[in-house]
Scaffold this active site. Structure first.
Site, PDB file in Angstrom:
ATOM      1  N   ALA A 290       0.867  -1.175   0.000  1.00  0.00           N
ATOM      2  CA  ALA A 290       0.000   0.000   0.000  1.00  0.00           C
ATOM      3  C   ALA A 290       0.907   1.229   0.000  1.00  0.00           C
ATOM      4  O   ALA A 290       2.065   1.150   0.429  1.00  0.00           O
ATOM      5  CB  ALA A 290      -0.882  -0.017   1.234  1.00  0.00           C
TER       6      ALA A 290
ATOM      7  N   GLY B 176       0.413  -4.980   0.609  1.00  0.00           N
ATOM      8  CA  GLY B 176      -0.748  -5.017  -0.290  1.00  0.00           C
ATOM      9  C   GLY B 176      -0.442  -5.681  -1.623  1.00  0.00           C
ATOM     10  O   GLY B 176      -1.342  -6.235  -2.267  1.00  0.00           O
TER      11      GLY B 176
ATOM     12  N   GLU C  15      -0.807  -9.287  -0.931  1.00  0.00           N
ATOM     13  CA  GLU C  15      -2.249  -9.535  -0.736  1.00  0.00           C
ATOM     14  C   GLU C  15      -2.992  -9.520  -2.075  1.00  0.00           C
ATOM     15  O   GLU C  15      -3.907 -10.313  -2.289  1.00  0.00           O
ATOM     16  CB  GLU C  15      -2.825  -8.484   0.215  1.00  0.00           C
TER      17      GLU C  15
ATOM     18  N   GLU D 195       4.042  -5.339   7.314  1.00  0.00           N
ATOM     19  CA  GLU D 195       3.241  -4.330   8.025  1.00  0.00           C
ATOM     20  C   GLU D 195       3.646  -4.126   9.477  1.00  0.00           C
ATOM     21  O   GLU D 195       3.589  -3.011  10.000  1.00  0.00           O
ATOM     22  CB  GLU D 195       1.746  -4.693   7.947  1.00  0.00           C
TER      23      GLU D 195
HETATM   24  N1  COA Z   1       4.627   3.215  -0.424  1.00  0.00           N
HETATM   25  C1  COA Z   1       5.024   4.390  -0.932  1.00  0.00           C
HETATM   26  N2  COA Z   1       6.160   4.556  -1.607  1.00  0.00           N
HETATM   27  C2  COA Z   1       6.933   3.477  -1.772  1.00  0.00           C
HETATM   28  C3  COA Z   1       6.578   2.203  -1.277  1.00  0.00           C
HETATM   29  C4  COA Z   1       5.360   2.099  -0.569  1.00  0.00           C
HETATM   30  N3  COA Z   1       4.929   0.954  -0.081  1.00  0.00           N
HETATM   31  N4  COA Z   1       7.559   1.324  -1.588  1.00  0.00           N
HETATM   32  C5  COA Z   1       8.490   2.022  -2.281  1.00  0.00           C
HETATM   33  N5  COA Z   1       8.122   3.319  -2.383  1.00  0.00           N
HETATM   34  C6  COA Z   1       8.836   4.396  -3.067  1.00  0.00           C
HETATM   35  C7  COA Z   1      10.006   4.894  -2.229  1.00  0.00           C
HETATM   36  O1  COA Z   1       9.572   5.832  -1.244  1.00  0.00           O
HETATM   37  C8  COA Z   1      10.865   5.534  -3.288  1.00  0.00           C
HETATM   38  O2  COA Z   1      10.312   6.775  -3.650  1.00  0.00           O
HETATM   39  P1  COA Z   1      11.262   8.090  -3.838  1.00  0.00           P
HETATM   40  O3  COA Z   1      12.196   7.709  -4.962  1.00  0.00           O
HETATM   41  O4  COA Z   1      10.306   9.182  -4.190  1.00  0.00           O
HETATM   42  O5  COA Z   1      11.972   8.255  -2.530  1.00  0.00           O
HETATM   43  C9  COA Z   1      10.675   4.608  -4.495  1.00  0.00           C
HETATM   44  O6  COA Z   1       9.431   3.922  -4.242  1.00  0.00           O
HETATM   45  C10 COA Z   1      11.767   3.576  -4.639  1.00  0.00           C
HETATM   46  O7  COA Z   1      11.872   2.853  -3.418  1.00  0.00           O
HETATM   47  P2  COA Z   1      13.243   2.674  -2.622  1.00  0.00           P
HETATM   48  O8  COA Z   1      12.911   2.401  -1.182  1.00  0.00           O
HETATM   49  O9  COA Z   1      14.175   3.799  -2.895  1.00  0.00           O
HETATM   50  O10 COA Z   1      13.808   1.328  -3.317  1.00  0.00           O
HETATM   51  P3  COA Z   1      14.805   0.274  -2.677  1.00  0.00           P
HETATM   52  O11 COA Z   1      15.206  -0.609  -3.798  1.00  0.00           O
HETATM   53  O12 COA Z   1      15.865   0.946  -1.904  1.00  0.00           O
HETATM   54  O13 COA Z   1      13.921  -0.572  -1.629  1.00  0.00           O
HETATM   55  C11 COA Z   1      11.957  -1.784  -0.903  1.00  0.00           C
HETATM   56  C12 COA Z   1      12.865  -1.383  -2.082  1.00  0.00           C
HETATM   57  C13 COA Z   1      10.745  -2.510  -1.475  1.00  0.00           C
HETATM   58  C14 COA Z   1      12.729  -2.714   0.048  1.00  0.00           C
HETATM   59  C15 COA Z   1      11.524  -0.524  -0.126  1.00  0.00           C
HETATM   60  O14 COA Z   1      11.010   0.420  -1.062  1.00  0.00           O
HETATM   61  C16 COA Z   1      10.439  -0.774   0.907  1.00  0.00           C
HETATM   62  O15 COA Z   1      10.725  -1.288   1.984  1.00  0.00           O
HETATM   63  N6  COA Z   1       9.189  -0.373   0.614  1.00  0.00           N
HETATM   64  C17 COA Z   1       8.082  -0.471   1.544  1.00  0.00           C
HETATM   65  C18 COA Z   1       7.597  -1.878   1.660  1.00  0.00           C
HETATM   66  C19 COA Z   1       6.475  -1.967   2.657  1.00  0.00           C
HETATM   67  O16 COA Z   1       6.624  -1.772   3.839  1.00  0.00           O
HETATM   68  N7  COA Z   1       5.262  -2.307   2.174  1.00  0.00           N
HETATM   69  C20 COA Z   1       4.095  -2.494   2.980  1.00  0.00           C
HETATM   70  C21 COA Z   1       3.313  -1.258   3.058  1.00  0.00           C
HETATM   71  S1  COA Z   1       1.904  -1.480   4.131  1.00  0.00           S
END
Ligand code: COA
Length: 259
Positions: free
Chosen positions: A66, A111, A114, A134
């Protein structure tokens, strides 16, 4: 139909929905989820569509969860609406009368995982990674992750996955039964299409009935055995049943019409 967050195309009876926010790793904001719901409804209403393929744009993410930036300041009521409306869409995918195959091309987190679990079949690329992170954010899953994960992998593994927030590779997801197939990234869409094409040669009403029967197993107010008896009998009224049995007896390939 014009969408802001997804791309759609229909080729050879397969309706492809691509989540298209690659710079945000295809994070699922409210509008994206609603658009996916609309597209699935649209595909279900289109007689030319035999199956739906759901994937993410780019090679990095199916959907990284999400959209955290959207809900970070939400109140309790706003959060409940987000979860309830999203659940409605995910349930509509689970109950789609046409099969939905998720082609998981990278991160399927929160999400995103999911969403994949609400599809009937999951194909993952070797580079895909799965997780329900989460609890790292002080949350539970909100789009039925706690429910569908238990159904797919069992209670013990689901609880470990949900409480550790571990991110697992595709091979491990396959071993757990979370995904049906793992293939090289370059073959992902072809594999998903191959499955949909095969299902597309079967009787559409029977396919829809199979989906209803299996879902009925998990509906607490239904008796799946009774559902199957009803659906089995219902098939006998279809033209496709006559065509399928006739084709077998005449030793030819059936030509199903979905009627
Ligand atoms: N919501 C909003 N933005 C998200 C996102 C999410 N769930 N997942 C990634 N992004 C965005 C990042 O903020 C970043 O945006 P920016 O360039 O404007 O800063 C962009 O996507 C790239 O992500 P980044 O974190 O820089 O990539 P990464 O390769 O370093 O890491 C992940 C990848 C997937 C490990 C990391 O993005 C992450 O942990 N995301 C969240 C996962 C999560 O907790 N999901 C459950 C949500 S309830």
């Amino acid at each position: 139909m014009n969408y802001n967050n997804i791309l759609t195309e229909k080729v050879d009876g397969i309706f492809t929905i691509t989540i298209n926010r690659p710079d945000k790793l295809n994070a699922l904001n409210y509008e994206t989820i609603q658009e996916i719901g609309m597209a699935v409804r649209f595909a279900n209403d289109d007689d030319d569509v035999r199956g739906i393929l759901l994937t993410g744009s780019g090679e990095k993410a199916f959907a990284a969860g999400a959209d955290i930036s959207e809900f970070a300041a939400f109140s309790r009521d706003e959060a409940e609406k987000l979860s309830r409306d999203g659940n409605r869409v995910f349930t509509s995918i689970e109950h789609s009368k046409k099969p939905v195959v998720a082609a998981i091309n990278g991160f399927a987190l929160g999400g995103g995982c999911e969403l994949a679990m609400s599809c009937q079949i999951r194909v993952a690329s070797e580079t895909a990674r799965f997780g329900q992170p989460e609890v790292n954010l002080g949350l539970t899953p909100g789009y039925a992750g706690t429910q569908r994960l238990v159904q797919l992998v069992g209670k013990g593994k689901a609880l470990e996955f949900l409480m550790t927030a571990d991110m697992i590779p595709a091979a491990e997801a396959h071993r757990l039964g979370l995904v049906n197939h793992v293939v090289p990234q370059a073959e992902l869409i072809a594999k998903a299409k191959e499955i949909l094409t095969k299902i597309g040669t079967k009787a559409p009403l029977a396919i829809a009935a199979v989906i209803r029967c299996v879902n009925s197993h998990f509906a607490f107010d239904e008796d799946g055995f009774e559902t199957e008896i009803r659906e089995f009998a219902g098939c006998f009224q279809s033209e496709d049943f006559k065509e399928g049995t006739q084709a077998f007896l005449e030793k030819r390939k059936a030509n199903f019409k979905g009627a």
